[in-house]
Scaffold this active site. Structure first.
Site, mmCIF file in Angstrom:
data_model
loop_
_atom_site.group_PDB
_atom_site.id
_atom_site.type_symbol
_atom_site.label_atom_id
_atom_site.label_comp_id
_atom_site.label_asym_id
_atom_site.label_seq_id
_atom_site.Cartn_x
_atom_site.Cartn_y
_atom_site.Cartn_z
ATOM 1 N N ARG A 100 0.992 -1.301 -0.078
ATOM 2 C CA ARG A 100 0.151 -0.028 0.031
ATOM 3 C C ARG A 100 0.760 1.251 0.048
ATOM 4 O O ARG A 100 0.472 2.477 -0.575
ATOM 5 C CB ARG A 100 -0.890 0.015 1.251
ATOM 6 C CG ARG A 100 -1.984 -1.011 0.997
ATOM 7 C CD ARG A 100 -3.001 -0.930 2.172
ATOM 8 N NE ARG A 100 -4.199 -1.789 1.861
ATOM 9 C CZ ARG A 100 -4.367 -3.142 2.070
ATOM 10 N NH1 ARG A 100 -3.464 -3.852 2.691
ATOM 11 N NH2 ARG A 100 -5.514 -3.720 1.975
ATOM 12 N N ASP A 162 -12.573 -5.232 6.475
ATOM 13 C CA ASP A 162 -11.864 -5.971 7.566
ATOM 14 C C ASP A 162 -12.786 -6.605 8.540
ATOM 15 O O ASP A 162 -12.613 -7.651 8.867
ATOM 16 C CB ASP A 162 -10.757 -5.159 8.360
ATOM 17 C CG ASP A 162 -9.844 -4.499 7.346
ATOM 18 O OD1 ASP A 162 -9.348 -5.122 6.434
ATOM 19 O OD2 ASP A 162 -9.472 -3.328 7.782
ATOM 20 N N ARG A 165 -14.791 -9.268 6.405
ATOM 21 C CA ARG A 165 -14.014 -10.637 6.299
ATOM 22 C C ARG A 165 -13.851 -11.343 7.851
ATOM 23 O O ARG A 165 -14.105 -12.534 7.693
ATOM 24 C CB ARG A 165 -12.595 -10.202 5.940
ATOM 25 C CG ARG A 165 -12.580 -9.818 4.467
ATOM 26 C CD ARG A 165 -11.358 -9.108 4.259
ATOM 27 N NE ARG A 165 -11.218 -8.929 2.769
ATOM 28 C CZ ARG A 165 -10.481 -8.116 1.912
ATOM 29 N NH1 ARG A 165 -9.553 -7.285 2.794
ATOM 30 N NH2 ARG A 165 -10.253 -7.955 0.791
ATOM 31 N N HIS A 189 -5.475 -0.179 8.313
ATOM 32 C CA HIS A 189 -6.088 -0.985 7.339
ATOM 33 C C HIS A 189 -5.104 -1.494 6.348
ATOM 34 O O HIS A 189 -5.186 -1.509 5.327
ATOM 35 C CB HIS A 189 -7.365 -0.174 6.369
ATOM 36 C CG HIS A 189 -7.765 -0.626 5.306
ATOM 37 N ND1 HIS A 189 -8.648 -1.950 5.520
ATOM 38 C CD2 HIS A 189 -7.649 -0.624 4.120
ATOM 39 C CE1 HIS A 189 -9.080 -2.305 4.294
ATOM 40 N NE2 HIS A 189 -8.440 -1.250 3.308
HETATM 41 P P1 NAI Z 1 -10.620 0.760 -10.615
HETATM 42 O O1 NAI Z 1 -9.333 1.244 -11.562
HETATM 43 O O2 NAI Z 1 -11.302 -0.361 -11.177
HETATM 44 O O3 NAI Z 1 -11.359 1.993 -10.498
HETATM 45 C C1 NAI Z 1 -10.672 3.251 -10.049
HETATM 46 C C2 NAI Z 1 -11.652 4.234 -10.711
HETATM 47 O O4 NAI Z 1 -11.298 5.524 -10.059
HETATM 48 C C3 NAI Z 1 -11.823 4.452 -12.208
HETATM 49 O O5 NAI Z 1 -12.946 4.034 -12.908
HETATM 50 C C4 NAI Z 1 -10.974 5.804 -12.407
HETATM 51 O O6 NAI Z 1 -11.113 6.404 -13.767
HETATM 52 C C5 NAI Z 1 -11.343 6.462 -11.416
HETATM 53 N N1 NAI Z 1 -10.503 7.763 -11.219
HETATM 54 C C6 NAI Z 1 -9.168 7.623 -10.741
HETATM 55 N N2 NAI Z 1 -8.669 9.025 -10.792
HETATM 56 C C7 NAI Z 1 -9.923 9.695 -10.521
HETATM 57 C C8 NAI Z 1 -10.111 11.166 -10.584
HETATM 58 N N3 NAI Z 1 -9.169 11.982 -9.920
HETATM 59 N N4 NAI Z 1 -11.342 11.404 -10.081
HETATM 60 C C9 NAI Z 1 -12.272 10.671 -10.417
HETATM 61 N N5 NAI Z 1 -11.992 9.293 -10.534
HETATM 62 C C10 NAI Z 1 -10.799 8.872 -10.919
HETATM 63 O O7 NAI Z 1 -9.964 0.518 -9.239
HETATM 64 P P2 NAI Z 1 -10.704 -0.353 -7.928
HETATM 65 O O8 NAI Z 1 -10.391 -1.532 -7.973
HETATM 66 O O9 NAI Z 1 -12.197 0.233 -8.240
HETATM 67 O O10 NAI Z 1 -9.977 0.524 -6.578
HETATM 68 C C11 NAI Z 1 -10.177 1.977 -6.276
HETATM 69 C C12 NAI Z 1 -9.637 2.069 -4.914
HETATM 70 O O11 NAI Z 1 -9.934 1.280 -3.806
HETATM 71 C C13 NAI Z 1 -7.843 1.819 -5.220
HETATM 72 O O12 NAI Z 1 -7.141 2.908 -4.513
HETATM 73 C C14 NAI Z 1 -7.908 0.529 -4.434
HETATM 74 O O13 NAI Z 1 -6.517 0.416 -3.449
HETATM 75 C C15 NAI Z 1 -8.787 0.825 -3.152
HETATM 76 N N6 NAI Z 1 -9.305 -0.173 -2.245
HETATM 77 C C16 NAI Z 1 -9.885 0.048 -0.910
HETATM 78 C C17 NAI Z 1 -10.019 -1.144 -0.424
HETATM 79 C C18 NAI Z 1 -10.577 -0.831 1.285
HETATM 80 O O14 NAI Z 1 -10.982 -1.797 1.845
HETATM 81 N N7 NAI Z 1 -10.462 0.402 1.460
HETATM 82 C C19 NAI Z 1 -10.212 -2.497 -0.927
HETATM 83 C C20 NAI Z 1 -9.875 -2.599 -2.231
HETATM 84 C C21 NAI Z 1 -9.579 -1.470 -2.914
#
Ligand code: NAI
Length: 326
Positions: A100, A162, A165, A189
């Protein structure tokens, strides 16, 4: 009486964003949902919105796409104005072998853009940050928020996955009803900063002590297991959307006057660290009470002592980012 709240999902056309938008559009407390993403998103935000607008729910759904530049902060007013809750799964997901920390610079830059837009257009909204690394991004964004004279209690790091899960793994191990299971997960996290308190769950506390270290590790490693299983094509999206919606629904229930409690990573005074995940009660103003940790057994106390310096370093990385990027 159900509420009539306006919610925006930023990154709403992404892997987490699409199912999260769907779950929020189904919440009876949501009357307006904005799907906000970049113009270069894989699926146009307007397409996701058109799709969701056909659910037979009261919610009106609109899509907004912006370019990846600073002007988006001004233009985003169209969708952010009047928002009660902004959920942010925007950002780059973790790749196999990447931790991360590697993500901080990229994702904190994305979060900053969005948080500044929220500060300008919806400073009263609760902002739920899903974007990783949550341990560092949340402190960085709270600092930026405070510099603008805004209330940092509106910024909430989403750690609900978390909890989801931990509950599921306890259910699988014991076979006891899910409704009786509720494991608070405290700390942070990422990796060992994730500390499930099985002793504080009526079912969890029946698990023999010799099984706890492996179960604890299983919760910590669950994200990495999904990253590996998706083989470079993303991280947890569906379970994250489910968990993010659970947190979002709790915030909206609170705003609607039905106090509700979930674990979340927020500015905190319950330990010596300035940011910490613990049980948080949401009310009409958003975060109402950040609860103390409660009683820990010897194993949990040892884990807590060991995680504090690691979490401290990750918080400091976020504060450093805020200082360098004012
Ligand atoms: P993804 O790549 O499928 O989707 C991310 C979206 O954000 C994309 O559609 C992209 O175009 C958009 N995006 C990027 N920059 C942007 C901006 N400046 N303004 C508006 N939209 C923007 O990625 P995914 O898998 O959906 O993951 C998203 C985030 O969530 C990642 O940072 C990931 O690490 C995090 N995450 C957090 C978890 C948690 O438990 N808190 C668990 C899993 C992922």
């Amino acid at each position: 009486m159900a509420g009539n709240f306006k919610v925006c999902v930023v990154g709403g056309a992404g892997g987490i964003g699409q199912p999260l938008s769907m779950l929020m559009a189904m919440d009876p407390n949501v009357s307006e949902l904005c799907v906000y993403d970049l113009t270069l998103a894989m699926v146009p935000a307007a397409g996701v919105a058109a799709d969701l607008s056909h659910l037979n729910k009261k919610c009106k759904v609109t899509g907004y796409a912006f370019d990846k530049d600073d002007k988006a902060i001004d233009k985003a007013g169209e969708c952010l104005k009047g928002c009660n809750l902004v959920l942010v799964p925007a950002g780059v997901p973790r790749k196999p072998g990447q931790d991360r920390k590697d993500l901080l610079n990229i994702n904190a830059g994305i979060a900053k853009n969005i948080v500044e837009a929220c500060a300008k257009h919806c400073p009263e909204a609760v902002v739920g940050l899903i974007v990783n690394p949550v341990n560092s991004v949340v402190p960085a964004m709270c600092e930026l928020w405070k510099k603008k004279g805004l209330n940092p209690a509106k910024i909430v790091g989403v750690t609900t996955l978390d909890v989801v899960r931990a509950d599921k793994f306890v259910h699988e191990m014991t076979g006891l009803p899910m409704d009786d299971i509720g494991v608070p997960v405290i700390g942070g996290h990422a990796g060992t900063t994730i500390l499930p308190l099985f002793s504080q769950c009526q079912v969890g506390k029946t698990i023999p002590a010799d099984k706890i270290p492996d179960l604890d590790k299983k919760v910590q490693d669950a994200g990495t297991v999904v990253v590996a299983a998706k083989n470079g094509k993303g991280s947890a999206t569906l379970s994250m959307a489910y968990a993010g919606a659970r947190l979002g629904k709790a915030v909206l229930a609170g705003l609607n006057g039905e106090v509700s409690t979930e674990c979340a990573y927020v500015e905190s005074k319950v330990t010596e660290l300035p940011y910490f995940a613990s049980k948080v009660t949401f009310g009409k103003q958003g975060v109402e009470t950040v609860h103390p940790l409660g009683e820990l057994n010897e194993y949990e106390q040892g884990r807590l002592d060991a995680l504090m310096p690691i979490l401290k370093e990750e918080i400091e990385a976020g504060l450093e980012y805020a200082k360098e990027n004012e």
